[in-house]
Motif scaffolding. Sequence first.
Motif, PDB file in Angstrom:
ATOM      1  N   VAL A   1       4.742  -3.061  -1.780  1.00  0.00           N
ATOM      2  CA  VAL A   1       4.897  -1.609  -1.596  1.00  0.00           C
ATOM      3  C   VAL A   1       3.839  -1.113  -0.618  1.00  0.00           C
ATOM      4  O   VAL A   1       4.142  -0.349   0.304  1.00  0.00           O
ATOM      5  N   GLU A   2       2.610  -1.560  -0.796  1.00  0.00           N
ATOM      6  CA  GLU A   2       1.522  -1.143   0.106  1.00  0.00           C
ATOM      7  C   GLU A   2       1.826  -1.485   1.558  1.00  0.00           C
ATOM      8  O   GLU A   2       1.468  -0.738   2.462  1.00  0.00           O
ATOM      9  N   LYS A   3       2.490  -2.593   1.784  1.00  0.00           N
ATOM     10  CA  LYS A   3       2.822  -3.011   3.148  1.00  0.00           C
ATOM     11  C   LYS A   3       3.913  -2.142   3.761  1.00  0.00           C
ATOM     12  O   LYS A   3       3.962  -1.973   4.972  1.00  0.00           O
ATOM     13  N   ARG A   4       4.795  -1.621   2.928  1.00  0.00           N
ATOM     14  CA  ARG A   4       5.990  -0.939   3.434  1.00  0.00           C
ATOM     15  C   ARG A   4       5.908   0.587   3.469  1.00  0.00           C
ATOM     16  O   ARG A   4       6.730   1.217   4.129  1.00  0.00           O
ATOM     17  N   ILE A   5       4.985   1.175   2.748  1.00  0.00           N
ATOM     18  CA  ILE A   5       4.976   2.640   2.693  1.00  0.00           C
ATOM     19  C   ILE A   5       4.319   3.243   3.932  1.00  0.00           C
ATOM     20  O   ILE A   5       3.655   2.551   4.699  1.00  0.00           O
ATOM     21  N   TYR A   6       4.520   4.526   4.094  1.00  0.00           N
ATOM     22  CA  TYR A   6       3.948   5.271   5.209  1.00  0.00           C
ATOM     23  C   TYR A   6       3.422   6.599   4.669  1.00  0.00           C
ATOM     24  O   TYR A   6       3.794   7.029   3.571  1.00  0.00           O
ATOM     25  N   ASP A   7       2.567   7.221   5.420  1.00  0.00           N
ATOM     26  CA  ASP A   7       1.972   8.481   4.998  1.00  0.00           C
ATOM     27  C   ASP A   7       3.058   9.543   4.840  1.00  0.00           C
ATOM     28  O   ASP A   7       3.884   9.736   5.733  1.00  0.00           O
TER      29      ASP A   7
END
Length: 82
Positions: free
Chosen positions: A40-46
């Motif tokens: 999830v950390e790799k795929r999310i955006y602000d």
Amino acid sequence: MLRVRKRDGRLEEFSRAKIVRTCLRAGASKKIAEKVAEEVEKRIYDGITTDEVLELVIELLFELKYEKAERYDLKRSLIRLG
């Protein structure tokens, strides 16, 4: 710092611990929960919405062949109904 947009529009700092906790509440092992949180950390955006994060978590649980992911898929469906 990545932020997540809550349903009420507020922005909140992303919390990896919340992803792990969500997975654990769904019955996933600590190992699976950590793996999901990492991805999830790799795929999310602000500015990603909490609904999008939940959808991603469910998708990843399914990809990891975690059978209880249906439980959270049901939650997502109920949320959409309002």
